[in-house]
Design a protein around this motif. Structure first.
Motif, short mmCIF file in Angstrom:
data_model
loop_
_atom_site.label_atom_id
_atom_site.label_comp_id
_atom_site.label_asym_id
_atom_site.label_seq_id
_atom_site.Cartn_x
_atom_site.Cartn_y
_atom_site.Cartn_z
N ASP A 69 73.07 -31.29 26.21
CA ASP A 69 72.09 -30.21 26.77
C ASP A 69 71.81 -30.79 28.14
N ASP A 70 71.17 -30.03 28.90
CA ASP A 70 70.41 -30.08 30.32
C ASP A 70 71.75 -30.92 31.07
N GLU A 90 73.43 -22.56 31.46
CA GLU A 90 72.21 -22.02 31.02
C GLU A 90 71.60 -21.27 32.04
CA CA Z 1 68.74 -26.98 28.06
#
Ligand code: CA
Ligand code: C2E
Ligand code: CA
Ligand code: CA
Length: 279
Positions: free
Chosen positions: A179-180, A236
């Protein structure tokens, strides 16, 4: 005595005191919040940019505070992460999300993955793999429909241990997403050691694709990296058609963001799923 008075004044400054008070109040109200059914799981669809169909949903926790209304996880996750309540909340989110995903399958809806965020604290639990395995059994969700999202920052805390746990999770047959991506340590040489299946490009890069050539360059590089390592890729924070078209042109497979949908309760998420398949 004078200096003492001054330092006490600084320590008890009204703003710090107010923020501390707010945090302490929230913290005391977080105890028992699960039991009082104040936690809810919202779902945000992930869209295949080429087919425009929903391929997955990300489970995002919400706290329905009795007087404050919906409290953002950005506000309460750090508190429960610090006091350990995240372990119970995270497990509840995982169980709820798996149960929901299985219910959609049993209702004959198109099969989609469900993606759940893991916190650093959960990742440190010695029984994490057992808990995940137990929840899969209990809910009957086939492992290949569950994806867990981890972040570089907590994987880097103890790389050897992280690799071991990630491998055990992969052996269950679930998917793992980083993620990220792009915001943590730029750990390119570790990336090949972490057995993840997917990178999620952080929304800070997506946000200014069309205004900042550097962000566009970072995105191009992440997509190229993902392709060469045979990792799937999700962007995202897609908010505009321009961003969506750019990502699609560059070969990004999936997108997630307000352009498609905000995180929504399960009954609304399922409508989006049905509509995208024109059922
Ligand atoms: Ca994220
Ligand atoms: P995240 O995992 O990076 O989740 C994505 C966040 O970006 C979500 O915020 C989502 O609402 C928001 N978002 C999605 N699309 C857009 C967009 O187009 N524009 C903008 N501006 N924002 C967008 P949310 O739900 O407030 O969650 C914030 C963070 O809280 C999450 O970031 C995650 O780190 C954490 N979190 C949420 N639910 C859980 C959970 O169940 N467990 C754990 N450990 N963390 C959670
Ligand atoms: Ca996430
Ligand atoms: Ca995050």
């Amino acid at each position: 005595a004078q200096t003492q008075g001054r330092s006490q004044y600084l320590f008890y400054s009204p703003e710090i005191n107010a923020r501390l008070q707010e945090r302490l109040t929230l913290e005391s109200q977080l105890y028992g919040a699960l039991e009082r059914n104040e936690m809810q799981v919202y779902y945000q669809p992930l869209i295949n940019l080429h087919t425009q169909k929903v391929t997955a949903v990300e489970a995002l926790v919400r706290w329905k505070h009795p007087t404050l209304g919906l409290v953002s996880p950005a506000k309460f996750i750090p508190i429960v992460e610090a006091n350990g309540l995240i372990t119970a909340i995270g497990e509840w989110v995982l169980r709820t999300a798996c149960t929901q995903c299985r219910a959609w399958q049993l209702a004959g809806l198109p099969a989609i993955r469900v993606s759940v965020n893991l916190s650093a604290r959960q990742f440190e639990q010695p029984n994490l793999v057992e808990v995940v395995s137990q929840i899969l059994q209990e809910t009957g969700l086939p492992p290949s429909y569950l994806e867990l999202e981890v972040t570089e920052s907590f994987l880097m805390a103890d790389i050897q241990h992280s690799v071991k746990i990630l491998n055990q999770l992969r052996e269950l047959g679930i998917w793992l997403a980083l993620d990220d991506f792009g915001t943590g340590y730029c750990s390119l040489n570790y990336l090949t050691r972490f057995p993840v299946n997917m990178l999620k490009i952080d929304r800070s890069f997506v946000q200014d694709i069309t205004s900042n050539p550097d962000s566009a360059a970072v995105i191009d590089a992440i997509i190229a990296l993902a392709n060469s390592l045979q990792l799937k890729i999700t962007a995202e924070g897609v908010e505009t058609a321009e961003q969506m078209h750019y990502l699609k042109r560059r070969g990004c497979e999936e997108g997630q963001g307000f352009y498609f949908s905000r995180p929504v309760p399960a009954d609304i998420a399922v409508e989006m799923l049905e509509n995208s398949y024109q059922l």
